[in-house]
Design a protein around this motif. Structure first.
Motif, mmCIF file in Angstrom:
data_model
loop_
_atom_site.group_PDB
_atom_site.id
_atom_site.type_symbol
_atom_site.label_atom_id
_atom_site.label_comp_id
_atom_site.label_asym_id
_atom_site.label_seq_id
_atom_site.Cartn_x
_atom_site.Cartn_y
_atom_site.Cartn_z
ATOM 1 N N ASN A 130 8.075 50.797 11.045
ATOM 2 C CA ASN A 130 6.830 50.454 11.736
ATOM 3 C C ASN A 130 6.070 51.710 12.183
ATOM 4 O OD1 ASN A 130 4.906 48.754 13.030
ATOM 5 N ND2 ASN A 130 6.495 47.198 13.233
ATOM 6 N N HIS A 146 14.516 46.299 10.666
ATOM 7 C CA HIS A 146 13.194 46.596 11.221
ATOM 8 C C HIS A 146 13.319 47.759 12.202
ATOM 9 C CE1 HIS A 146 9.448 44.991 13.612
ATOM 10 N NE2 HIS A 146 9.330 46.266 13.289
ATOM 11 N N PRO A 149 7.917 50.398 16.147
ATOM 12 C CA PRO A 149 7.057 51.571 16.351
ATOM 13 C C PRO A 149 7.711 52.644 17.224
ATOM 14 C CG PRO A 149 5.771 49.570 16.553
ATOM 15 C CD PRO A 149 7.198 49.134 16.407
ATOM 16 N N PHE A 164 17.620 45.287 14.141
ATOM 17 C CA PHE A 164 16.306 45.531 14.736
ATOM 18 C C PHE A 164 16.450 46.617 15.790
ATOM 19 C CE2 PHE A 164 13.594 44.520 18.467
ATOM 20 C CZ PHE A 164 12.369 44.835 17.898
ATOM 21 N N GLY A 166 14.393 48.246 18.676
ATOM 22 C CA GLY A 166 13.167 48.000 19.443
ATOM 23 C C GLY A 166 12.334 49.261 19.613
ATOM 24 N N ILE A 167 11.143 49.022 20.066
ATOM 25 C CA ILE A 167 10.133 50.090 20.127
ATOM 26 C C ILE A 167 10.673 51.315 20.887
ATOM 27 C CG2 ILE A 167 9.026 49.127 22.208
ATOM 28 C CD1 ILE A 167 6.322 49.737 20.757
ATOM 29 N N VAL A 182 20.748 44.098 17.598
ATOM 30 C CA VAL A 182 19.456 44.172 18.302
ATOM 31 C C VAL A 182 19.568 45.294 19.323
ATOM 32 C CG1 VAL A 182 17.876 42.983 19.877
ATOM 33 C CG2 VAL A 182 18.972 41.719 18.007
ATOM 34 N N GLY A 184 17.437 47.140 22.321
ATOM 35 C CA GLY A 184 16.260 46.945 23.157
ATOM 36 C C GLY A 184 15.315 48.134 23.113
ATOM 37 N N ALA A 185 14.078 47.878 23.524
ATOM 38 C CA ALA A 185 13.059 48.919 23.577
ATOM 39 C C ALA A 185 13.586 50.120 24.365
ATOM 40 C CB ALA A 185 11.814 48.358 24.238
ATOM 41 N N ARG A 198 24.260 43.426 20.802
ATOM 42 C CA ARG A 198 22.950 43.492 21.478
ATOM 43 C C ARG A 198 23.082 44.586 22.520
ATOM 44 N NH1 ARG A 198 19.595 39.310 21.116
ATOM 45 N NH2 ARG A 198 18.900 39.373 23.265
ATOM 46 N N ALA A 200 21.140 48.005 24.842
ATOM 47 C CA ALA A 200 19.909 48.569 25.400
ATOM 48 C C ALA A 200 20.301 49.658 26.379
ATOM 49 C CB ALA A 200 19.081 47.493 26.103
ATOM 50 N N GLY A 201 19.337 50.484 26.739
ATOM 51 C CA GLY A 201 19.520 51.467 27.798
ATOM 52 C C GLY A 201 19.733 52.878 27.290
ATOM 53 N N LEU A 207 24.527 44.624 26.099
ATOM 54 C CA LEU A 207 23.857 43.813 27.123
ATOM 55 C C LEU A 207 24.806 42.742 27.621
ATOM 56 C CD1 LEU A 207 20.274 43.236 25.664
ATOM 57 C CD2 LEU A 207 20.908 44.600 27.658
ATOM 58 N N ARG A 208 24.723 42.503 28.907
ATOM 59 C CA ARG A 208 25.535 41.457 29.518
ATOM 60 C C ARG A 208 25.178 40.116 28.874
ATOM 61 N NH1 ARG A 208 24.828 38.901 34.398
ATOM 62 N NH2 ARG A 208 22.891 39.988 34.820
ATOM 63 N N LYS A 210 24.307 36.299 28.702
ATOM 64 C CA LYS A 210 23.659 35.420 29.680
ATOM 65 C C LYS A 210 24.599 34.282 30.055
ATOM 66 C CE LYS A 210 18.971 36.193 28.169
ATOM 67 N NZ LYS A 210 17.876 35.719 27.359
HETATM 68 C C1 LIG Z 1 16.647 43.813 24.342
HETATM 69 C C2 LIG Z 1 15.768 42.580 24.307
HETATM 70 C C3 LIG Z 1 15.706 42.056 22.863
HETATM 71 C C4 LIG Z 1 16.478 41.572 25.211
HETATM 72 O O1 LIG Z 1 15.752 40.409 25.299
HETATM 73 P P1 LIG Z 1 16.428 39.130 26.025
HETATM 74 O O2 LIG Z 1 17.625 38.687 25.286
HETATM 75 O O3 LIG Z 1 15.328 38.138 26.254
HETATM 76 O O4 LIG Z 1 17.020 39.727 27.364
HETATM 77 P P2 LIG Z 1 16.505 39.628 28.870
HETATM 78 O O5 LIG Z 1 15.045 39.950 28.966
HETATM 79 O O6 LIG Z 1 16.975 38.311 29.400
HETATM 80 O O7 LIG Z 1 17.316 40.805 29.548
HETATM 81 C C5 LIG Z 1 18.736 40.805 29.646
HETATM 82 C C6 LIG Z 1 19.142 42.012 30.455
HETATM 83 O O8 LIG Z 1 18.904 43.191 29.679
HETATM 84 C C7 LIG Z 1 17.984 44.068 30.377
HETATM 85 N N1 LIG Z 1 17.095 44.633 29.354
HETATM 86 C C8 LIG Z 1 16.328 43.960 28.496
HETATM 87 N N2 LIG Z 1 15.678 44.802 27.690
HETATM 88 C C9 LIG Z 1 16.050 46.026 28.059
HETATM 89 C C10 LIG Z 1 15.708 47.307 27.583
HETATM 90 N N3 LIG Z 1 14.852 47.461 26.557
HETATM 91 N N4 LIG Z 1 16.276 48.385 28.161
HETATM 92 C C11 LIG Z 1 17.151 48.226 29.195
HETATM 93 N N5 LIG Z 1 17.521 47.027 29.683
HETATM 94 C C12 LIG Z 1 16.971 45.940 29.116
HETATM 95 C C13 LIG Z 1 17.256 43.175 31.351
HETATM 96 O O9 LIG Z 1 16.779 43.935 32.438
HETATM 97 C C14 LIG Z 1 18.355 42.192 31.744
HETATM 98 O O10 LIG Z 1 19.210 42.828 32.675
HETATM 99 P P3 LIG Z 1 20.023 41.998 33.786
HETATM 100 O O11 LIG Z 1 21.006 41.121 33.030
HETATM 101 O O12 LIG Z 1 20.704 43.058 34.592
HETATM 102 O O13 LIG Z 1 19.000 41.218 34.526
HETATM 103 C C15 LIG Z 1 14.297 42.849 24.780
HETATM 104 O O14 LIG Z 1 14.264 43.070 26.173
HETATM 105 C C16 LIG Z 1 13.675 44.066 24.098
HETATM 106 O O15 LIG Z 1 13.811 45.232 24.539
HETATM 107 N N6 LIG Z 1 12.963 43.809 22.980
HETATM 108 C C17 LIG Z 1 12.320 44.827 22.202
HETATM 109 C C18 LIG Z 1 10.991 44.283 21.681
HETATM 110 C C19 LIG Z 1 10.296 45.282 20.777
HETATM 111 O O16 LIG Z 1 10.518 46.459 20.792
HETATM 112 N N7 LIG Z 1 9.430 44.747 19.930
HETATM 113 C C20 LIG Z 1 8.713 45.561 18.967
HETATM 114 C C21 LIG Z 1 8.037 44.658 17.974
HETATM 115 S S1 LIG Z 1 7.167 45.575 16.744
#
Ligand SMILES: CC(C)(COP(=O)(O)OP(=O)(O)OC[C@H]1O[C@@H](n2cnc3c(N)ncnc32)[C@H](O)[C@@H]1OP(=O)(O)O)[C@@H](O)C(=O)NCCC(=O)NCCS
Length: 212
Positions: A130, A146, A149, A164, A166-167, A182, A184-185, A198, A200-201, A207-208, A210
């Motif tokens: 991207n 994927h 960006p 995937f 994330g951004i 997956v 996370g961003a 899954r 992130a960070g 990720l924990r 749910k």
């Molecule tokens: C990682 C991701 C997929 C999780 O989505 P989700 O399953 O709906 O998860 P939630 O929003 O319920 O978050 C779950 C936990 O992860 C944490 N979290 C989510 N995204 C995070 C990230 N990018 N970095 C750090 N922590 C993240 C939340 O704070 C939450 O923490 P908690 O359990 O302590 O409350 C989403 O947050 C993400 O980062 N998506 C990227 C989107 C992107 O880049 N798109 C580009 C399209 S071109």
């Protein structure tokens, strides 16, 4: 053969891909959207509703297709279906992307503006690199993965099929990321990642789960 590429998808990602194809001076004949998209247009391209149109367009003599759907699994399945119907899956490469002459691209690959793919990298079928993402030397991006960006992948990074990033994700050299991951961003990936994780960070951790 009828002129014009069939774009499978009619959403935001399809818009970007249509503009990439137009920048390559390719005409887009039709989009194929979901059942609710009947009669609509996507950037002026008529949208046909439902995947069944793929076979009928092939019968009418259209020979080239591009799958512009954000879901990695669905993009891979529809790409396979289009290939089975006899379509050629074209690539959509921005003229403002930088591709090494030694990089290898599969079929149905999208590389957006500002992206960089460096020496001896391999980008498999239906992958997306991207906007402004970079894949450094000897990278291997799996089928229908994927790279969102502004991701930055150092040298010798491997990303599994349908994963995937994330951004803005960053990956240090030599990391192996399994399939269906997956990230996370803004993740910073500093150790190998098992398939279906899954994360992130900074540094990226699992990720924990749910509560259900
Ligand atoms: C990682 C991701 C997929 C999780 O989505 P989700 O399953 O709906 O998860 P939630 O929003 O319920 O978050 C779950 C936990 O992860 C944490 N979290 C989510 N995204 C995070 C990230 N990018 N970095 C750090 N922590 C993240 C939340 O704070 C939450 O923490 P908690 O359990 O302590 O409350 C989403 O947050 C993400 O980062 N998506 C990227 C989107 C992107 O880049 N798109 C580009 C399209 S071109």
């Amino acid at each position: 053969m009828m002129n014009g590429v069939i774009v499978i998808g009619a959403g935001g990602h399809a818009k970007v891909c249509i503009e990439l194809l137009r920048a390559m001076e390719r005409q887009v004949a039709f989009c194929i959207g979901g059942d609710d998209d009947a009669g609509g247009f996507c950037l002026g391209v008529p949208v046909l509703a439902g995947d069944a149109h793929l076979a009928s367009l092939r019968d009418r003599g259209f020979g080239q297709a591009f799958v512009a759907i954000g879901s990695n699994g669905l993009r891979q399945r529809l790409g396979a279906r289009a290939l089975a119907l006899g379509f050629e899956l074209v690539n959509a490469i921005s003229p403002r992307a930088t591709l090494s002459p030694t990089a290898q691209l599969g079929r149905g690959v999208a590389v957006m503006a500002g992206a960089i793919v460096n020496a001896d990298s391999r980008i498999a079928d239906f992958a997306i690199i991207n906007t402004a993402a970079s894949v450094d030397h000897d990278g291997h991006i799996g089928e229908a993965a994927h790279i969102a960006p502004h991701c930055g992948l150092a040298g010798n990074v491997e990303v599994g099929a349908r994963s995937f990033l994330g951004i803005g994700t960053k990956v240090i050299p030599g990391i192996v990321i399994g399939p269906d991951v997956v990230a996370g961003a803004g993740s910073v990936i500093v150790s190998d990642v098992a398939g279906e994780a899954r994360i992130a960070g900074v540094p990226a951790r699992t990720l924990r789960k749910k509560d259900t």
